[in-house]
Design an enzyme around this catalytic site. Structure first.
Site, short mmCIF file in Angstrom:
data_model
loop_
_atom_site.label_atom_id
_atom_site.label_comp_id
_atom_site.label_asym_id
_atom_site.label_seq_id
_atom_site.Cartn_x
_atom_site.Cartn_y
_atom_site.Cartn_z
CD GLU B 198 -67.50 52.04 -1.90
OE1 GLU B 198 -67.07 50.90 -2.03
OE2 GLU B 198 -68.03 52.44 -0.84
NE ARG B 290 -66.08 43.39 13.41
CZ ARG B 290 -67.07 44.27 13.42
NH1 ARG B 290 -68.18 44.02 14.11
NH2 ARG B 290 -67.01 45.38 12.72
#
Lengths: 164, 497
Positions: B198, B290
């Site tokens: 990336e 989470r």
């Protein structure tokens, strides 16, 4: 009179104590201590106030001292016998494993010239790869580990000699 | 309702407190190392699940499920780390008829595959960074790919997380090497050696948005957090709200996060991470499915207890909160206290906590599982405490943080407390001008006059302490040597009484 050489980081202090009187670097100061428990907790009492300290032995003559806003390793050496200061041995060229692990890569061999910060060994521990770099420019004196080898905490991995 | 917490350390204690708040029963699980751990003692019930290595205890799905069945737990909260992002675990929990307090197994699987998550974000109209649309197998780096994207580039693990398996490459040659080392680390940490690349944006800020979804198409946005203070992709200091963030950019970030949540039909708490470039363009990085380590700063600025809310949502299935009820007030900052030595390239440290002083007072919160006498090992994560402060404005929060960091004393092992203080009082942090590369070049400042004075006091204190101890020992030796004489003398004196 009892004399103590105190070293914190790179700084050295000389403390002299005789009865209730205390000198630091030759200047007399008002200072006393008061134990708060038997586990290294005490107060330093000065003219201006009191400060809490905690002291814990780490190795011979080396103590971890903790107080509000500061935690430092402190070397306290009582002047022994003829007033000769014991040299604190410091093997600066030894790259040791700080925790157990497996050597994943060895990137240098004995006799190699290395730059400051050059990666020497890669250790695998706790599922992480850790790079160990040269703390200074120098020459590799010895390589004590090989790829795949298990090392214990404190094991020497590479011995370096500083370029003079 | 009975909730099993499949975790340890500060987050396990944090979740147990929420259970207590709600009047629910909590169940701890523990390994050999954690027989005496705080979370084991704090819970209403505790079950042993295996040996110290996490792979045989906290990562052992069957052992955790057996503990849940044994205690007849209604729900499992996975915390962060360990099994929290394991879709198989979530699936098995639900199959066992137990509520999984977290996203659906499908959403966890989608967000766990970082390339898949990129695609979903892009399809939802959220900008992603230029990068490879396919994962690279070890060694098989397509030629020109680095040049096509433009160096520098980041090599990342497809199954990554927690900053592991990430490498920076500046050239073709370096890229080859980094792909090798990142995939090796990824294999170790995640059992998956796939990596992708990336574009690396610099300078950039790391800003993340808290979302909460009901799994029925409703997504709430609960503010953002600035997490640019990172060391090797591990966050150290976080702040909410992001200082100086443009109002319009903030609104666009919230909308992007909401779109990602909608695309995933997200359920439970989640975090959408973005990179904000200097030109105010931002890019999606990933979704953390989470509860986040840094969740308390959001709690302090919004007044919403995220864990309570998450548990209640899992129990009832519906959101009681509405978007217009969510507002941020003041500034909250979190500093992570870790058992690592900043002077030894952040090597993990261990030792027994021989002295512990935890700060307290108005606007100060400490989440930890520390106690005096505790042995801190290198078996698990190095995070040992989180210091979180709130102030009505940023300056107050910073002053409070500095005071609290001074007050926080942990003796017996080396921590990053001093380093955290150096960061918080640095010019760039004070002015809110930090980017993700800040710590890479961060130098601790030379000691000030006050510190010189404190060092001198310390030298004095240490010498006096040792002097007194030596004298005491000498006195005791003399006393013991004289004991027999004293005893004989006492015997002679008896006759006079």
């Amino acid at each position: 009179m009892d004399k103590y050489h105190v070293t914190i980081g790179g700084k050295e202090y000389q403390v002299e104590i005789e009865g209730e009187r205390v000198w630091i670097d030759g200047n007399e100061v008002y200072a006393g201590i008061h134990f708060l428990n038997d586990d290294g907790l005490f107060m330093l009492e000065r003219d201006e106030g009191k400060r809490e300290f905690h002291i814990k032995p780490r190795e011979e003559d080396v103590y971890q001292v903790t107080t509000r806003g500061l935690q430092v390793d402190t070397v306290v050496q009582p002047e022994r016998g003829h007033g000769k200061k014991r040299e604190v041995k410091k093997d600066e060229g030894s790259i040791n494993a700080p925790i157990p692990g497996v050597v994943s890569q060895v990137l240098v061999t004995a006799g190699d010239a290395v730059d400051n910060n050059q990666v020497l060994v890669v250790l695998e521990s706790m599922k992480m790869l850790m790079e160990f770099r040269a703390p200074f420019a120098g020459t590799v004196e010895k390589v004590l580990v090989s790829k795949g080898q298990n090392v214990e905490k404190g094991d020497g991995m590479v011995a370096l000699k500083r370029t003079e | 309702m009975k909730i099993l917490i499949a975790n340890r350390g500060e987050i396990a204690v944090r979740i147990m407190r929420a259970c207590r708040d709600l009047g629910y029963t909590s169940v701890a699980v523990y390994s050999d190392r954690d027989r005496e751990a705080l979370h084991t003692r704090y819970a209403d019930e505790a079950v042993y699940i295996g040996p110290t290595p996490a792979s045989q205890s906290y990562l052992n799905i069957d052992a955790v499920l057996a503990a849940a069945r044994k205690t007849k737990a209604d729900a499992i909260h996975p915390g962060y780390g360990f099994l929290s992002e394991n879709p198989l675990f979530a699936q098995k929990v639900e199959k066992a008829g137990i509520i999984f307090i977290g996203p659906s197994p499908e959403a966890i699987a989608l967000t766990g595959d970082k390339l898949e998550a990129r695609k979903i974000a892009a399809q939802a109209g959220v900008p992603v960074l230029p990068g490879s649309e396919f994962s690279l197998a070890d060694g098989g780096v397509p030629k020109e790919i680095g040049t096509d994207i433009g160096y520098p580039v980041l090599v990342k693990a497809v199954s990554g997380g927690g900053g592991r398996g990430i490498r920076l490459a500046d050239s073709d040659e370096e890229l080859l090497r980094m792909v090798g080392s990142a995939s090796q680390e990824a294999e170790l940490a995640f059992g998956d050696d796939k990596v992708y690349i990336e574009k690396f944006v610099r300078p950039a800020r790391h800003i993340e948005v808290q979302i909460l979804g009901d799994g029925n198409g409703n997504i709430l946005v609960i503010g953002e957090r600035e997490c640019s203070i990172q060391r090797r992709h591990q966050k150290l200091i976080e702040e909410a709200p992001a200082p100086g963030l443009d109002k319009e950019v903030r609104a666009r970030l919230y909308e992007a996060a909401r779109q990602v949540g909608l695309a995933l039909n997200y359920r439970s708490l989640g975090t959408v991470e973005f990179l904000l470039a200097e030109n105010q363009n931002f890019y999606f990085i990933e979704v953390n499915p989470r509860i986040q380590v840094e969740h308390p700063i959001t709690e302090l600025v919004t007044g919403i207890d995220l864990v309570n809310t998450q548990i209640l949502l899992a129990a009832s299935g519906c959101l009681t909160l509405q978007q217009d009820q969510i507002q941020m007030r003041g500034t909250a900052i979190e500093a992570r206290v870790i058992a690592e030595d900043p002077d030894q390239s952040f090597m993990p440290t261990s030792g027994q906590v021989s002295y512990l002083k935890i700060p307290s007072g108005s606007g100060i919160r400490v989440d930890s599982a520390l106690y005096q006498g505790m042995y801190i090992s290198t078996d698990y994560d190095s995070l040992i405490a989180k210091l979180i402060v709130w102030g009505e404005d940023r300056a107050t929060a910073i002053r409070r943080m500095l005071g609290a960091l001074e007050e926080f004393n942990i003796a017996g092992l080396t921590t990053d407390l001093g380093y955290l203080r150096d960061i918080v009082r640095s010019e760039a942090f004070l002015s809110g001008q930090v980017d993700t590369m800040y710590l890479e070049s961060f130098q601790t400042t030379d000691s000030s006059e006050d510190e010189e004075k404190l060092l001198k006091e310390t030298a004095l204190a240490a010498a006096l302490f040792i002097h007194n101890k030596l004298k005491q020992t000498a006195a005791r030796v003399t006393r013991e040597a004289n004991q027999w004489r004293t005893a004989a003398w006492r015997e002679q004196m008896v006759g006079f009484y």
